[in-house]
Write a protein that holds these residues in place. Structure first.
Motif, PDB file in Angstrom:
ATOM      1  N   ASN A  22       8.134  -0.948  18.848  1.00  0.00           N
ATOM      2  CA  ASN A  22       9.558  -0.639  18.726  1.00  0.00           C
ATOM      3  C   ASN A  22      10.094  -0.505  20.148  1.00  0.00           C
ATOM      4  O   ASN A  22       9.926   0.534  20.788  1.00  0.00           O
ATOM      5  N   GLN A  23      10.731  -1.554  20.626  1.00  0.00           N
ATOM      6  CA  GLN A  23      11.213  -1.582  22.007  1.00  0.00           C
ATOM      7  C   GLN A  23      12.357  -0.600  22.241  1.00  0.00           C
ATOM      8  O   GLN A  23      12.638  -0.238  23.369  1.00  0.00           O
ATOM      9  N   ALA A  24      12.970  -0.135  21.167  1.00  0.00           N
ATOM     10  CA  ALA A  24      14.142   0.736  21.287  1.00  0.00           C
ATOM     11  C   ALA A  24      13.803   2.196  21.592  1.00  0.00           C
ATOM     12  O   ALA A  24      14.703   2.993  21.837  1.00  0.00           O
ATOM     13  N   CYS A  25      12.520   2.567  21.574  1.00  0.00           N
ATOM     14  CA  CYS A  25      12.156   3.947  21.904  1.00  0.00           C
ATOM     15  C   CYS A  25      10.788   3.962  22.576  1.00  0.00           C
ATOM     16  O   CYS A  25       9.976   3.071  22.361  1.00  0.00           O
ATOM     17  N   TRP A  26      10.578   4.962  23.403  1.00  0.00           N
ATOM     18  CA  TRP A  26       9.288   5.071  24.099  1.00  0.00           C
ATOM     19  C   TRP A  26       8.167   5.243  23.098  1.00  0.00           C
ATOM     20  O   TRP A  26       7.126   4.602  23.187  1.00  0.00           O
ATOM     21  N   ALA A  27       8.371   6.183  22.167  1.00  0.00           N
ATOM     22  CA  ALA A  27       7.353   6.486  21.163  1.00  0.00           C
ATOM     23  C   ALA A  27       8.039   6.871  19.866  1.00  0.00           C
ATOM     24  O   ALA A  27       8.966   7.672  19.861  1.00  0.00           O
ATOM     25  N   TYR A 107      13.671  -4.362  33.861  1.00  0.00           N
ATOM     26  CA  TYR A 107      13.905  -5.516  32.985  1.00  0.00           C
ATOM     27  C   TYR A 107      12.931  -5.523  31.820  1.00  0.00           C
ATOM     28  O   TYR A 107      13.326  -5.690  30.663  1.00  0.00           O
ATOM     29  N   LEU A 108      11.648  -5.375  32.088  1.00  0.00           N
ATOM     30  CA  LEU A 108      10.632  -5.489  31.055  1.00  0.00           C
ATOM     31  C   LEU A 108      10.703  -4.365  30.029  1.00  0.00           C
ATOM     32  O   LEU A 108      10.473  -4.586  28.844  1.00  0.00           O
ATOM     33  N   PHE A 109      11.052  -3.157  30.459  1.00  0.00           N
ATOM     34  CA  PHE A 109      11.050  -2.006  29.565  1.00  0.00           C
ATOM     35  C   PHE A 109      12.395  -1.778  28.864  1.00  0.00           C
ATOM     36  O   PHE A 109      12.520  -0.850  28.072  1.00  0.00           O
ATOM     37  N   ASP A 110      13.382  -2.600  29.119  1.00  0.00           N
ATOM     38  CA  ASP A 110      14.712  -2.407  28.511  1.00  0.00           C
ATOM     39  C   ASP A 110      14.608  -2.341  26.986  1.00  0.00           C
ATOM     40  O   ASP A 110      13.970  -3.182  26.355  1.00  0.00           O
ATOM     41  N   GLY A 111      15.270  -1.347  26.406  1.00  0.00           N
ATOM     42  CA  GLY A 111      15.204  -1.119  24.967  1.00  0.00           C
ATOM     43  C   GLY A 111      15.844  -2.191  24.116  1.00  0.00           C
ATOM     44  O   GLY A 111      15.594  -2.264  22.909  1.00  0.00           O
ATOM     45  N   GLY A 112      16.656  -3.049  24.705  1.00  0.00           N
ATOM     46  CA  GLY A 112      17.299  -4.112  23.943  1.00  0.00           C
ATOM     47  C   GLY A 112      16.533  -5.424  23.938  1.00  0.00           C
ATOM     48  O   GLY A 112      16.966  -6.396  23.320  1.00  0.00           O
ATOM     49  N   ASN A 113      15.390  -5.464  24.604  1.00  0.00           N
ATOM     50  CA  ASN A 113      14.625  -6.704  24.683  1.00  0.00           C
ATOM     51  C   ASN A 113      14.075  -7.141  23.333  1.00  0.00           C
ATOM     52  O   ASN A 113      13.542  -6.325  22.583  1.00  0.00           O
ATOM     53  N   THR A 114      14.176  -8.425  23.072  1.00  0.00           N
ATOM     54  CA  THR A 114      13.498  -9.022  21.922  1.00  0.00           C
ATOM     55  C   THR A 114      12.101  -9.445  22.367  1.00  0.00           C
ATOM     56  O   THR A 114      11.806  -9.491  23.568  1.00  0.00           O
ATOM     57  N   GLN A 115      11.259  -9.799  21.407  1.00  0.00           N
ATOM     58  CA  GLN A 115       9.919 -10.268  21.762  1.00  0.00           C
ATOM     59  C   GLN A 115      10.010 -11.549  22.589  1.00  0.00           C
ATOM     60  O   GLN A 115       9.249 -11.736  23.541  1.00  0.00           O
ATOM     61  N   GLU A 116      10.948 -12.426  22.264  1.00  0.00           N
ATOM     62  CA  GLU A 116      11.109 -13.672  23.018  1.00  0.00           C
ATOM     63  C   GLU A 116      11.446 -13.391  24.485  1.00  0.00           C
ATOM     64  O   GLU A 116      10.897 -14.020  25.387  1.00  0.00           O
ATOM     65  N   LEU A 117      12.328 -12.445  24.715  1.00  0.00           N
ATOM     66  CA  LEU A 117      12.698 -12.117  26.092  1.00  0.00           C
ATOM     67  C   LEU A 117      11.526 -11.451  26.833  1.00  0.00           C
ATOM     68  O   LEU A 117      11.268 -11.764  27.998  1.00  0.00           O
TER      69      LEU A 117
END
Length: 147
Positions: A22-27, A107-117
């Motif tokens: 879940n990229q939208a939260c740390w844990a 950039y890599l840890f941004d919560g809005g990233n999709t798997q493709e990005l």
């Protein structure tokens, strides 16, 4: 120095176990065996193997856990501790473990990233560990233009 092996391992892990990402939260949840919804016999090792449901982590969270950090309990779920007792936020532990610059981590840890990005960022950093913020911004803009 960029830890290419861990970078690739984390990306492979979140692709293999998308329900635990879940990229939208740390844990989301707690990866320790004393938590009721995870079960008494399940451990962080089970979680790393993709055998535990009910918890998920972002790219940074997985980087920290897969590099041997342990998630803290209670209200500190986004913090991790190493074997010496040193506590850090998942973001900083992951950045240290991965050997990323602050800009690369942003950039890599941004919560809005999709798997493709995420795949594109990882590929760029693996190909050139000196990838700059300008390089990553170009990847992000190209991705948005395709969308």
């Amino acid at each position: 120095m960029t830890n290419i092996e861990l970078l690739s391992t984390v990306n492979d892990h979140i692709r293999k176990f998308p329900d635990l990402h879940n990229q939208a939260c740390w844990a989301e949840g707690v990866a320790i065996d004393s938590v009721d919804w995870i079960g008494a016999r399940e451990t962080e090792a089970d979680l790393r193997a993709g055998e535990v449901c009910g918890t998920a982590f972002c790219f940074a969270g997985w980087a920290a856990l897969l590099d041997g950090w342990h998630q803290c309990r209670g209200d500190c779920e986004s913090f991790v501790v190493d074997e010496t007792g040193h506590v850090q936020h998942m973001e900083y532990a992951a950045r240290e473990s991965l050997g990323l610059t602050a800009v690369q981590a942003d950039y890599l840890f941004d919560g809005g990233n999709t798997q493709e990005l995420i795949d594109r960022y990882v590929a760029a950093i693996v190909a050139d560990p000196a990838t700059t913020g300008d390089d990553l911004a170009y990847i992000w803009m190209a991705y948005l233009d395709e969308g």
